[in-house]
Design a protein around this motif. Sequence first.
Motif, short mmCIF file in Angstrom:
data_model
loop_
_atom_site.label_atom_id
_atom_site.label_comp_id
_atom_site.label_asym_id
_atom_site.label_seq_id
_atom_site.Cartn_x
_atom_site.Cartn_y
_atom_site.Cartn_z
N ARG A 152 0.81 -1.20 0.00
CA ARG A 152 0.00 0.00 0.00
C ARG A 152 0.85 1.26 0.00
O ARG A 152 2.05 1.22 0.24
N ILE A 153 0.19 2.36 -0.26
CA ILE A 153 0.78 3.68 -0.13
C ILE A 153 0.06 4.37 1.03
O ILE A 153 -0.82 3.78 1.66
N ASN A 154 0.39 5.64 1.27
CA ASN A 154 -0.33 6.41 2.27
C ASN A 154 -1.62 6.95 1.64
O ASN A 154 -1.63 8.01 1.02
N TYR A 155 -2.70 6.18 1.81
CA TYR A 155 -3.96 6.57 1.17
C TYR A 155 -4.56 7.84 1.78
O TYR A 155 -5.46 8.44 1.19
N ASN A 156 -4.07 8.25 2.94
CA ASN A 156 -4.56 9.48 3.54
C ASN A 156 -4.27 10.70 2.66
O ASN A 156 -4.91 11.74 2.78
N MET A 157 -3.27 10.54 1.80
CA MET A 157 -2.89 11.64 0.92
C MET A 157 -3.60 11.56 -0.43
O MET A 157 -3.28 12.31 -1.35
N THR A 158 -4.56 10.65 -0.56
CA THR A 158 -5.27 10.48 -1.82
C THR A 158 -6.77 10.50 -1.57
O THR A 158 -7.23 10.61 -0.42
N ASN A 159 -7.53 10.34 -2.63
CA ASN A 159 -8.99 10.25 -2.52
C ASN A 159 -9.45 8.82 -2.74
O ASN A 159 -10.61 8.59 -3.09
N PHE A 160 -8.54 7.87 -2.53
CA PHE A 160 -8.85 6.48 -2.81
C PHE A 160 -8.83 5.62 -1.55
O PHE A 160 -8.18 5.96 -0.57
N MET A 161 -9.53 4.50 -1.62
CA MET A 161 -9.44 3.48 -0.58
C MET A 161 -9.11 2.15 -1.24
O MET A 161 -9.59 1.86 -2.34
N PRO A 162 -8.24 1.35 -0.62
CA PRO A 162 -7.86 0.07 -1.23
C PRO A 162 -8.98 -0.95 -1.15
O PRO A 162 -9.76 -0.97 -0.19
N LEU A 163 -9.04 -1.80 -2.15
CA LEU A 163 -10.02 -2.88 -2.19
C LEU A 163 -9.29 -4.21 -2.23
O LEU A 163 -8.91 -4.70 -3.30
#
Length: 254
Positions: A152-163
């Motif tokens: 993963r990456i730091n999703y807090n810095m994006t508008n995405f959530m991992p599935l």
Amino acid sequence: MKLYLLSENDFRLLFREECAQLEKEFFGTYKIGGGGIKNDGFDLDRFINDQNSETFATILQKILVEKEFTSDQIAKKIASLAGFAPYDKAAIQKFIKDNLIFNDPQKGNDLKLVFVVVYTALKQGGFYKASDIHPNQLLGEWLSTRETGQLRINYNMTNFMPLGNKIHLIVSRYDDNFLSFSCLAKVMDYDTKEEGELTVRDTLINIQDEYIHHHYLDGENVHFLYKSLIYGFDGSRFETQIDNIGFTFEKMKK
């Protein structure tokens, strides 16, 4: 296993740098009770090499011969670590027992089995039979069928959530010396709810002595990151590690 080793005098004496790093990672990163004992990996490749593997194996053999590996003995031994000194020893021992399953009626003592597996691998020269392949054999698209964690990456810095944990791996020719190794994860946009793929790792690789050598590009310069074994390769399937996460990949059909 790493906490048990930290309480071993021989390990502390002969692997001082690794002890310091392990203590920093555990006691400096995790709050007691945060699950760090269960979830943090032990990267043996980081400090085991041809010069010290026999020494490490000897330490493991001594532990296997001399130690009881009962739940009480393990908990008491780990609780004696200096990092736990600020806490009540009885509470720490209970915490350790609650966060590590030491005895499984079907398998026996889990921690002892880990020591046996690692010791046996060191004496036999490895955990797995590595695959000696030509880099071009990795070219194409692959989909993970087994993952030991989430890349993963730091999703807090994006508008995405991992599935999920699956990785779509694309390996292509970068130049005469390197292949492009791109890992894409399935994600969903919070706003639109649309699903798609997002690149979570992108490295340049080459293969040397049965290892995938990962590199990153900084301007025009290529810098080494880490290496990981490739094993079980049969043309349509292989296993490896990306960072500290294990993956099994299968070739995607065109």
